[in-house]
Design an enzyme around this catalytic site. Sequence first.
Site, short mmCIF file in Angstrom:
data_model
loop_
_atom_site.label_atom_id
_atom_site.label_comp_id
_atom_site.label_asym_id
_atom_site.label_seq_id
_atom_site.Cartn_x
_atom_site.Cartn_y
_atom_site.Cartn_z
NE ARG A 193 -1.86 -1.17 3.41
CZ ARG A 193 -0.56 -1.74 4.82
NH1 ARG A 193 -0.44 -2.51 4.09
NH2 ARG A 193 -0.19 -1.44 5.76
CE LYS A 215 5.53 1.96 7.85
NZ LYS A 215 4.13 2.04 8.28
CB VAL A 265 3.45 13.73 17.70
CG1 VAL A 265 2.90 14.79 17.59
CG2 VAL A 265 3.86 14.35 16.30
CB CYS A 322 -16.27 -14.80 34.13
SG CYS A 322 -17.53 -13.87 33.58
#
Length: 1045
Positions: free
Chosen positions: A497, A510, A534, A614
């Site tokens: 992507r 990056k 940040v 639980c």
Amino acid sequence: MTGRIVISQAVDFQPSSPPSMAEDSMEIDDSLYSRQRYVLGDSAMHQMAQSAVFLSGLGGLGIEIAKNIVLAGVKAVTLHDTKQCETWDLGSNFFLHKEDVLSQRKRAEAVCPRVAELNPYVHVDKSISALDDNTDLSFLQKYQCVILTEVRLSLLKRVNEFCRSQRPPIRFIACDTYGICVRVFCDFGEEFEVLDPTGEEPKEIFIQSVTQDNPGVVTCLDNQPHGLQTGQSVVFREVNGMVELNGTARQVSVLSPHSFAIGDTSHLQAYAHGGFFVLVKTPKIYTFEPLERQLWDPQVLTPDFSKPEAPLQIHAAMLALDTFQEQHNRLPNTGCLQDTETLLKLTEEVNATLRNRAPVNAELVQWLSRTARGTLPPLSAAVGGLASQEVLKAITGKFAPLQQWFYLDAIEVVKPLQNLPAEEFLPQGDRYDGLRACIGKSLCGELHKLRVFMVGCGAIGCEMLKNFALLGVGLAQSSGQVCITDPDLIEKSNLNRQFLFRPQHIQKPKSTTAAEATLKINPDLQLDPHLNKVCPATESIYNDSFYSHLNLVVTALDSVEARRYVDSRCVSNQRALLDSGTMGTKGHTEIIVPNLTESYNSHRDPPEEEIPFCTLKSFPSVIEHTIQWARDKFENAFVQKPSMYNSFWQTHKSAEFVLQKMQAGESLEGSFEVIKLLNRRPHCWEQCITLARLKFEKYFKRKALQLLHAFPLDTRLKDGSLFWQSPKRPPAPIDFDLKDPLHFTFVVSTARLFAGINNIPYSEKDLCGEAVAEILSHVKIPKYQPTVKCIETDEAAKKPDQLKMPLSSEEERAAIGQLQYAIAGDFVKADRLQMSPLQFEKDDDSNGHLDFVTSASALRAKMYSIEPADRFKTKRIAGKIIPAIATATAAVAGLVALELIKIVGGFGFESLKNCFFNLALPVVVFTEPAAVKRALIRENIYFSIWDCWTISGHEDFTLSDFMNAVREKYGIEPTMVVHGVKMLYVPVIPGHSKRLKLTMQKLIKPSAARQYVDLTVSFAPERAEDEDLAGPPVRYFFSRDDHMP
């Protein structure tokens, strides 16, 4: 499995047959495609890997589509384009460089190898042959989908007719962008089957009751909404009593959000208890009409309900533009009034012929004429994302296709520029001519001067940087700058992507890598990459002075918490914020402008539903419960305990010292757990295997036996109902079987993790079946003895903190004895007081982490008769992976960049748009941002989230001085002053009145570098009986010199 880049040098329409994504085995490279697999599923991925696509036109829109579909992983793409690179192409095609223009290369030749670099599994070739009314179209038969951009209408009709005539039909998509207007048209044939229209995973919904009637009515447990629609079908499982329902599919008729009818159940046995139903996904057939018919009777998607007639108005205007081009063999000239009048007349003529039409929008037509030669790169990005998703639908049958037109205009971007002189929009012979034709020279100049801070350089960050480069945001020669920050390193899964990254960038930062790649798109940008988070810890870097030099902030984050923090800093510093996010095919944008809109923190999403303690510990009912249980076991055993162990021995210098303290009766937090760990630590690989085998016994046999001892199968509650009824499932103990692959995987992966935290070496040979079997043959399993334990059944109960639970005197004596034994046995050397905590890493298949979670979850699921999840699904849930695909990412970034232009232009509130979309459906919805709310304090005193009152003091400035200063400056009496969680002055608290004489310095105790604090101040109501009034934060500056207006 490895892939390769294959670039054909052929210039005809005959690309060679390329290798596909694992053509032989159809294996999917999960390390690359994992996030996308969660969006599309394996079946669609396999379909793509066998599909070839033809794409014509490599302008801004065409290159966006090429990028997205190559990232997605189709088998082959042919890029067709006959044009030569021109300077203004650099403002829309991010894969073209200045050198390409200077060397007069063809666009297809220049971009082909750069597009191919995006994905080694995709064969990318090019064609520069003419495609016109005389071309033999038979070459298209080898493609499953044809996409045409920058093609005249007459040729669109001809190609569409040819595609429809094939058997099976070739899926046809036409896209165009002219200035402020874009269109997408889809024709997937007369019968297009979609296996999964929504992509949503069906949920198991538990049943409260089923009536024995005609029709029978099903009610959901605890009034849970079923989310069904009349006509859909559900299948039933694990129903007690009315067992005939199990395994059958019934069509539903919805009665309420929590109930539905399923036809006649009167002849079935009476419903007793339990059971659940799941929606049955059924294929759906979509019918498409040819382009010729859809031209005069268009079926359109409406993205903006504030202007519902816009799609049909754009349809007429763009058809008129097609006619204009046919008649004049050119587009309207920028600023030419005669061309505008001609186009308006043609639009009225065209509109009169349409069966489905709206009144002509003269203003829209005028702007289309003025900007038709121009290009808005963000608009190409936004619609390129949507069009690319339609390509993937066309070749996979996954998700509902667009029927059949999508139109979008960006008139809000240009409307405020109405009165600018024509010269503003004329070309200057540079890369920004296309943009200048739309927004004018002055606004281009403002973009060049912009100083932007972008937080995050992932998928959205890469797409935003591309938009910045094409728009010329932050140019060095204009004193502009784009500061970007991201602490992460590039991983292989990012490459699917985050299109600025390549395989050679893996494990590089990056931000710096993205900055380098962006400068290749536009070398004139001024980029300042950082590697910081940040957050409050970096406020010394991203301080008020830093924000004061910015024009706006863009977030490209995947965390709500991080967004909230950045938003608070933007509100505090009065800076606009552009936020966006995606999840699978869904995306949203939110525009936040000082004094115009609410902020990100103004609204709160409902908190994520937690699984009751639980349920996790004893009563799982769905696979998500067993996966979370396994993930928690990993965290507890291999992260928290070793970390706590290390922390304890860093605090307490030696075992002898600890023994001495304990013998003296001193309670040391964590000592009991630490001593237990010290004594149970394995020393060798054989002990790791033994420990893993004992864990199997404990988790999957003894736990079940203990539960059934405490609650036998016939146990009943006070009301007489069975204890073990839906959603509670009774466990069945599992006997260990080394021949069972699941049992073997659990033992070996658990042993590996124990070896890891205890620094114990092992070899590949140690992991083989024979070696493990040999060790296990000597393991003695103690006989099970039921214990008297309280088993939590209250769903509201929280998990107890083991470290803070008081020890019994017996436990203390046992701990002292164990520590004495360890000291005597010389087990307390320095290396034994140190462990190596793990960090769960979902994307490394070699580390055993996911093996442990998958096998542990599957075994627990088997124990409770829950359908187990495969490794793929387990990884998504355990790793909290957000499904992601490049199409949605490109779309949100484009939409955000459009809003950026409006903010830089200082446009009014009415021009701003937030957007939500789901490309799967497809649905695109634009809305106005939430307008800022102004709260009345009293009389004529109002405030909003953007207001901050200020008071400047000095070294001797007292709390009383502060309160007087507020009253004098703002005309209202302060009654209470709070700093963070510290109450500085609350009149009802004894002794607080004495504080009025104390200095603000003494009360707040600021650090030397601190210039101001924001205080929460309440104010006196008009009537004494009323409550105190809230107001804006009051910023107190410790010195008048600190106050920067």
